[in-house]
Motif scaffolding. Structure first.
Motif, PDB file in Angstrom:
ATOM      1  N   VAL A  73       0.836  -1.205   0.000  1.00 25.78           N
ATOM      2  CA  VAL A  73       0.000   0.000   0.000  1.00 25.78           C
ATOM      3  C   VAL A  73       0.872   1.257   0.000  1.00 25.78           C
ATOM      4  CG1 VAL A  73      -1.690   1.310   1.332  1.00 25.78           C
ATOM      5  CG2 VAL A  73      -1.963  -1.159   1.061  1.00 25.78           C
ATOM      6  N   THR A  77       1.009   4.245  -2.853  1.00 23.03           N
ATOM      7  CA  THR A  77       0.941   5.681  -2.575  1.00 23.03           C
ATOM      8  C   THR A  77       2.037   6.432  -3.314  1.00 23.03           C
ATOM      9  OG1 THR A  77      -0.058   5.338  -0.402  1.00 23.03           O
ATOM     10  CG2 THR A  77       1.113   7.408  -0.739  1.00 23.03           C
ATOM     11  N   ALA A  80       1.205   6.417  -7.104  1.00 19.83           N
ATOM     12  CA  ALA A  80       0.147   7.370  -7.459  1.00 19.83           C
ATOM     13  C   ALA A  80       0.685   8.794  -7.489  1.00 19.83           C
ATOM     14  CB  ALA A  80      -1.006   7.246  -6.471  1.00 19.83           C
ATOM     15  N   ASP A  98      -5.577   2.297 -11.710  1.00 21.31           N
ATOM     16  CA  ASP A  98      -6.923   2.208 -11.148  1.00 21.31           C
ATOM     17  C   ASP A  98      -7.066   1.029 -10.192  1.00 21.31           C
ATOM     18  OD1 ASP A  98      -7.710   4.426 -12.565  1.00 21.31           O
ATOM     19  OD2 ASP A  98      -8.619   3.294 -14.210  1.00 21.31           O
ATOM     20  N   GLU A  99      -6.181   0.036 -10.308  1.00 21.42           N
ATOM     21  CA  GLU A  99      -6.265  -1.159  -9.472  1.00 21.42           C
ATOM     22  C   GLU A  99      -5.256  -1.160  -8.327  1.00 21.42           C
ATOM     23  OE1 GLU A  99      -5.872  -4.430 -12.123  1.00 21.42           O
ATOM     24  OE2 GLU A  99      -7.764  -4.040 -13.170  1.00 21.42           O
ATOM     25  N   GLY A 102      -5.357  -0.316  -1.566  1.00 23.32           N
ATOM     26  CA  GLY A 102      -5.382   0.567  -0.412  1.00 23.32           C
ATOM     27  C   GLY A 102      -5.909   1.960  -0.635  1.00 23.32           C
ATOM     28  N   ARG A 103      -6.469   2.229  -1.812  1.00 21.21           N
ATOM     29  CA  ARG A 103      -6.994   3.566  -2.097  1.00 21.21           C
ATOM     30  C   ARG A 103      -5.993   4.651  -1.701  1.00 21.21           C
ATOM     31  NH1 ARG A 103     -12.447   3.729  -3.147  1.00 21.21           N
ATOM     32  NH2 ARG A 103     -13.578   1.813  -2.806  1.00 21.21           N
ATOM     33  N   PRO A 104      -4.838   4.751  -2.390  1.00 18.66           N
ATOM     34  CA  PRO A 104      -3.835   5.736  -2.031  1.00 18.66           C
ATOM     35  C   PRO A 104      -4.409   7.148  -2.120  1.00 18.66           C
ATOM     36  CG  PRO A 104      -3.364   4.742  -4.168  1.00 18.66           C
ATOM     37  CD  PRO A 104      -4.503   3.984  -3.568  1.00 18.66           C
TER      38      PRO A 104
END
Length: 411
Positions: A73, A77, A80, A98-99, A102-104
């Protein structure tokens, strides 16, 4: 005077063991004003990874394999943040971003400053030592000349139909329904590949083969690599497995690469589900050899599918050649040179591209199956999961249709 970032990196990145990490993390934990500079340093390591041939999915996969999900994750980050600076990105990158897990961005300094700094430094240590790998496209910010053209902005309707059929095949609990759905997807895949080849010949396209990397994760990665080889071979691609880094590189024309990714993922999902059901039956009867059963199941599944996919490819090609010869092929796909010479030329182009990328590959024989029940269940599952395309292979080949031998993989 040397910055705290340089001091921490010098202490932690060029030595082994936790003590070096603790020293560097202590320096960073005591310097909250250096947080932004620390992340910029991490982005520099990510940029170097691109220059060495890595893509976002490769990087996250390797961090997860060597470290853990938490550090994966953190890597996402940094990826991104680093890629946000580019106006345009190479093909496939946007989907991979897009994949990211952990939604950075991941929250900073959690659970505490020292632990967070230690995690970052351990990640930096791994990134610093990344090997150079064969590029499968341009790095961000470089010239536009690349190994393969970008996918169309809108996915072809044929691929959308194939994707929907595979999703239904994976979701159903009825083997007969899954067989019917995957058989239809197989037919569409073969036709899609052939039509794309004929269109390229008719329009005198200069697009050459490209490449993509597909993760081959443990456990039972050798059987999975053989399955991917079978899928690549059936779709006029070649694949080379890198077991140490956890992926195979698939070389082929862009429409075929898209099909390989779809088909391999679906067959792996279907095979894993079938293995779980068969294993439950084995446990109910009192057997406990789970590991050998799974290894044998997946090896049989991969090798049997390789044989079936090759047969399906030959039939689809023969039918399409007959249609082309009699004028039954769509006008948009007609090629004055005929189908077989077109496909042969593409096979040669794929082979040459693979040899350029991998001039020093070796064929490695993998351990065969040892559990007869696992092997037989794998054969049955492969017979239910009929799917295919058309083509040649990745430098790996499953040996034997029903014999419980090992397979060979080009690595």
């Amino acid at each position: 005077m040397e910055s705290v970032i340089d001091q921490a990196c010098a202490a932690a990145l060029y030595a082994e063991g936790d003590a070096a990490l603790d020293t560097g993390a202590s320096l960073l934990a005591a310097a909250p004003d250096a947080d932004d500079a620390l992340h910029r340093r991490g982005e520099e390591f990510v940029t170097r990874a691109w220059e060495r041939g890595w893509l976002p999915a490769d990087l996250v996969r390797f961090v997860r394999l060597e470290l853990d999900e938490r550090r994966a994750v953190l890597a996402a980050t940094l990826i991104a943040a680093e890629t946000a600076r580019y106006g345009e990105l190479p093909p496939r990158w946007r989907a991979q971003l897009d994949e990211l897990p952990g939604r950075p961005p991941a929250p900073r300094n959690k659970p505490d400053r020292f632990s967070y700094a230690s995690d970052l430094l351990e990640l930096f240590r791994l990134l610093l030592r990344l090997p150079a790998i064969e590029p499968v496209g341009p790095a961000p910010g470089t010239a536009a000349d690349h190994l393969h053209r970008p996918p169309a902005a809108d996915e072809p309707r044929m691929l959308t139909r194939i994707r929907a059929l595979l999703a239904k095949a994976e979701a159903t609990g009825f083997p007969e329904e899954a067989e019917a759905l995957t058989a239809k997807a197989q037919e569409l895949m073969a036709r899609h590949s052939i039509d794309e080849a004929l269109l390229a010949a008719r329009s005198h396209s200069t697009d050459g083969p490209g490449a993509c990397r597909i993760g081959v994760k443990p456990p039972y990665e050798s059987a999975k690599a053989i399955l991917l080889d079978a899928v690549a071979s059936a779709n006029r691609c070649q694949a080379v497995w890198n077991g140490d880094l956890g992926f195979s590189t698939v070389v082929g024309f862009e429409p075929d690469l898209e099909v390989v990714e779809l088909l391999f993922t679906s067959l792996l999902v279907q095979g894993t589900a079938a293995m779980t059901r068969a294993e439950a039956g084995q446990r109910a009867s009192g057997r406990k050899r789970t590991k050998t059963f799974r290894q044998s199941f997946l090896m049989a599944y991969a090798q049997r599918l390789g044989s079936r996919l090759a047969d399906s490819a030959e039939r689809a090609t023969a039918e399409a050649d007959a249609d082309t010869a009699t004028g039954a092929a769509p006008e948009s796909a007609a090629a004055p040179t005929g189908l077989l010479p077109v496909l042969a030329a593409r096979d040669v182009a794929v082979t040459e591209a693979t040899e350029r990328m991998f001039p020093r590959t070796t064929t490695t024989r993998v351990r065969g199956a040892t559990d007869l029940d696992g092997w037989n269940h794998g054969i049955e599952a492969a017979d239910r999961a009929r799917m295919g395309g058309s083509g040649k292979g990745h430098r790996g080949r499953g040996s034997g249709e029903h014999g419980r031998g090992g397979g060979e993989i080009m690595a």
